[in-house]
Motif scaffolding. Sequence first.
Motif, PDB file in Angstrom:
ATOM      1  N   LEU A  75      -5.192 -12.018  -5.690  1.00 52.32           N
ATOM      2  CA  LEU A  75      -5.716 -10.768  -5.138  1.00 52.32           C
ATOM      3  C   LEU A  75      -5.682 -10.835  -3.618  1.00 52.32           C
ATOM      4  CD1 LEU A  75      -8.806 -10.364  -7.510  1.00 52.32           C
ATOM      5  CD2 LEU A  75      -6.499  -9.425  -7.800  1.00 52.32           C
ATOM      6  N   GLN A  76      -4.880  -9.959  -3.024  1.00 52.55           N
ATOM      7  CA  GLN A  76      -4.710  -9.970  -1.569  1.00 52.55           C
ATOM      8  C   GLN A  76      -5.539  -8.904  -0.867  1.00 52.55           C
ATOM      9  OE1 GLN A  76      -2.796 -12.319   0.043  1.00 52.55           O
ATOM     10  NE2 GLN A  76      -2.486 -13.253  -1.972  1.00 52.55           N
ATOM     11  N   THR A  77      -5.866  -7.832  -1.574  1.00 50.35           N
ATOM     12  CA  THR A  77      -6.610  -6.727  -0.981  1.00 50.35           C
ATOM     13  C   THR A  77      -7.683  -6.258  -1.954  1.00 50.35           C
ATOM     14  OG1 THR A  77      -5.208  -4.978  -1.900  1.00 50.35           O
ATOM     15  CG2 THR A  77      -4.510  -5.968   0.210  1.00 50.35           C
ATOM     16  N   LEU A  78      -8.592  -5.446  -1.452  1.00 48.22           N
ATOM     17  CA  LEU A  78      -9.603  -4.867  -2.338  1.00 48.22           C
ATOM     18  C   LEU A  78      -8.925  -3.976  -3.381  1.00 48.22           C
ATOM     19  CD1 LEU A  78     -12.637  -4.584  -2.910  1.00 48.22           C
ATOM     20  CD2 LEU A  78     -12.645  -2.589  -1.406  1.00 48.22           C
ATOM     21  N   GLY A  79      -7.862  -3.291  -2.988  1.00 48.08           N
ATOM     22  CA  GLY A  79      -7.129  -2.469  -3.935  1.00 48.08           C
ATOM     23  C   GLY A  79      -6.575  -3.284  -5.092  1.00 48.08           C
TER      24      GLY A  79
ATOM     25  N   VAL B 159     -15.371  -5.764   4.127  1.00 46.58           N
ATOM     26  CA  VAL B 159     -16.779  -5.844   4.503  1.00 46.58           C
ATOM     27  C   VAL B 159     -17.454  -4.536   4.123  1.00 46.58           C
ATOM     28  CG1 VAL B 159     -16.510  -7.535   6.359  1.00 46.58           C
ATOM     29  CG2 VAL B 159     -16.246  -5.103   6.869  1.00 46.58           C
ATOM     30  N   THR B 160     -18.758  -4.621   3.867  1.00 46.35           N
ATOM     31  CA  THR B 160     -19.483  -3.456   3.346  1.00 46.35           C
ATOM     32  C   THR B 160     -20.063  -2.562   4.435  1.00 46.35           C
ATOM     33  OG1 THR B 160     -21.588  -4.673   3.249  1.00 46.35           O
ATOM     34  CG2 THR B 160     -20.158  -4.775   1.304  1.00 46.35           C
ATOM     35  N   SER B 161     -20.031  -3.002   5.683  1.00 48.60           N
ATOM     36  CA  SER B 161     -20.631  -2.239   6.777  1.00 48.60           C
ATOM     37  C   SER B 161     -19.801  -1.002   7.098  1.00 48.60           C
ATOM     38  CB  SER B 161     -20.760  -3.125   8.015  1.00 48.60           C
ATOM     39  OG  SER B 161     -19.558  -3.807   8.268  1.00 48.60           O
ATOM     40  N   PRO B 162     -20.396  -0.025   7.802  1.00 48.92           N
ATOM     41  CA  PRO B 162     -19.630   1.176   8.157  1.00 48.92           C
ATOM     42  C   PRO B 162     -18.525   0.910   9.168  1.00 48.92           C
ATOM     43  CG  PRO B 162     -21.846   1.245   9.076  1.00 48.92           C
ATOM     44  CD  PRO B 162     -21.818   0.095   8.137  1.00 48.92           C
ATOM     45  N   ALA B 163     -18.667  -0.170   9.956  1.00 49.64           N
ATOM     46  CA  ALA B 163     -17.631  -0.564  10.917  1.00 49.64           C
ATOM     47  C   ALA B 163     -17.277  -2.025  10.673  1.00 49.64           C
ATOM     48  CB  ALA B 163     -18.121  -0.372  12.353  1.00 49.64           C
TER      49      ALA B 163
ATOM     50  N   PRO C  29     -12.982  -9.401  12.624  1.00 45.66           N
ATOM     51  CA  PRO C  29     -12.471  -8.074  12.988  1.00 45.66           C
ATOM     52  C   PRO C  29     -11.197  -7.657  12.277  1.00 45.66           C
ATOM     53  CG  PRO C  29     -12.103  -9.649  14.765  1.00 45.66           C
ATOM     54  CD  PRO C  29     -12.990 -10.328  13.761  1.00 45.66           C
ATOM     55  N   THR C  30     -10.466  -8.609  11.685  1.00 44.32           N
ATOM     56  CA  THR C  30      -9.229  -8.249  10.981  1.00 44.32           C
ATOM     57  C   THR C  30      -9.492  -7.817   9.536  1.00 44.32           C
ATOM     58  OG1 THR C  30      -8.827 -10.533  10.260  1.00 44.32           O
ATOM     59  CG2 THR C  30      -7.908  -9.860  12.405  1.00 44.32           C
ATOM     60  N   VAL C  31     -10.726  -7.979   9.075  1.00 41.76           N
ATOM     61  CA  VAL C  31     -11.056  -7.618   7.691  1.00 41.76           C
ATOM     62  C   VAL C  31     -11.490  -6.161   7.644  1.00 41.76           C
ATOM     63  CG1 VAL C  31     -12.502  -8.132   5.692  1.00 41.76           C
ATOM     64  CG2 VAL C  31     -11.757  -9.989   7.215  1.00 41.76           C
ATOM     65  N   PRO C  32     -10.789  -5.318   6.900  1.00 42.32           N
ATOM     66  CA  PRO C  32     -11.135  -3.893   6.856  1.00 42.32           C
ATOM     67  C   PRO C  32     -12.427  -3.637   6.093  1.00 42.32           C
ATOM     68  CG  PRO C  32      -9.382  -4.364   5.304  1.00 42.32           C
ATOM     69  CD  PRO C  32      -9.600  -5.631   6.078  1.00 42.32           C
ATOM     70  N   THR C  33     -13.024  -2.502   6.355  1.00 39.39           N
ATOM     71  CA  THR C  33     -14.207  -2.090   5.599  1.00 39.39           C
ATOM     72  C   THR C  33     -13.779  -1.547   4.237  1.00 39.39           C
ATOM     73  OG1 THR C  33     -14.176   0.196   6.380  1.00 39.39           O
ATOM     74  CG2 THR C  33     -15.320  -1.425   7.772  1.00 39.39           C
ATOM     75  N   VAL C  34     -14.751  -1.409   3.352  1.00 42.97           N
ATOM     76  CA  VAL C  34     -14.482  -0.791   2.051  1.00 42.97           C
ATOM     77  C   VAL C  34     -14.019   0.646   2.258  1.00 42.97           C
ATOM     78  CG1 VAL C  34     -15.501  -0.058  -0.139  1.00 42.97           C
ATOM     79  CG2 VAL C  34     -16.121  -2.287   0.847  1.00 42.97           C
ATOM     80  N   ALA C  35     -14.678   1.350   3.179  1.00 47.99           N
ATOM     81  CA  ALA C  35     -14.329   2.754   3.423  1.00 47.99           C
ATOM     82  C   ALA C  35     -12.901   2.902   3.921  1.00 47.99           C
ATOM     83  CB  ALA C  35     -15.308   3.357   4.432  1.00 47.99           C
TER      84      ALA C  35
END
Length: 329
Positions: A143-147, A229-233, A239-245
Amino acid sequence: MKNLLRLCLALCAVLPLASCGNSPSGDAATDASYPAHPITIVVTFPPGGGTDLLARRIGASLQEQLGQPVIVENRPGASGNIGARIVAEAPPDGYTVLMVNSSFAINPGVYRNLDFSPKQDFAAVINVAFVPSVFVVPAASPLQTLGDALAVAVPGKPLPFASCGNGTPQHLAGEMLARSSGAVLQQVPYKGCGPALKDVTAGQVAMGIVTASSAAPLIAAGKLRALAVTSPARSPLMPTVPTVAEQGIAGYALDQWHGLLAPAATPRAVVDKLNAAVTKIVRRPEMQAALREQGFTPASSTPKEFQSMINADIDRYTALTASIGLRAD
């Protein structure tokens, strides 16, 4: 005993201050003599997790500032309810305080039969820091991404995720993701983020949702891969890890606060002295840098501000857990 304490507090609200031992001179005397012996910080999770790391860092500095030993005592279990009950029943003298995170505000909606009141049995001292949670998988995971993770979490084949315990922010983060995405996720609760991380790193559980602060060293060492990460930002720590949103789940956000509470009848002078001491510690440049390195966003608040935030979160999370149907007892 608990009902008697609440009756005394209610009487204090209507009687003259001096009759309840809360006169200005009485508070001043208490403030002057406190602390006269060691302080215990009860942590509601095992060693190794973000809440424990924060308590030990703050505790060490508090010991230097107040001139008395500060002992960190881990009392895990029931998503923090065991440790919370211990402090709720402790003498209200400022020598036993509680380090908690947002699970404290989530628990009333998840555990309907608590034998203490999160709103009535504690006095807020200070909010110390915020930290996001992070979705992680073992380094060897395909698994490479949340998707990718959501794509394999289908009916009949739920994707297990390790959380830091029933009713924790990490548990709720997983339930929120399942509800928002339609993926089928199965929680595997642990007694804290430390034990959860151990099994995810070893490949015993396919995915984990843990605090960013506790996972950061393992991510940096290449033993875990961060998916979101679960935060809004994005977190300054990763910093390279995208948010869930950012990955298609619009509006998804769940940040986590950490703070100190005392038993409800603790004298205001003692609460204020602890608040002032911790505020000074958190605002030191070296402490700010150290907390940020561990994934925390430093914060400070007045007791009133923190109490208002806790009460608002209790109401918000109670409504949310009810809508999800989340209950652990």
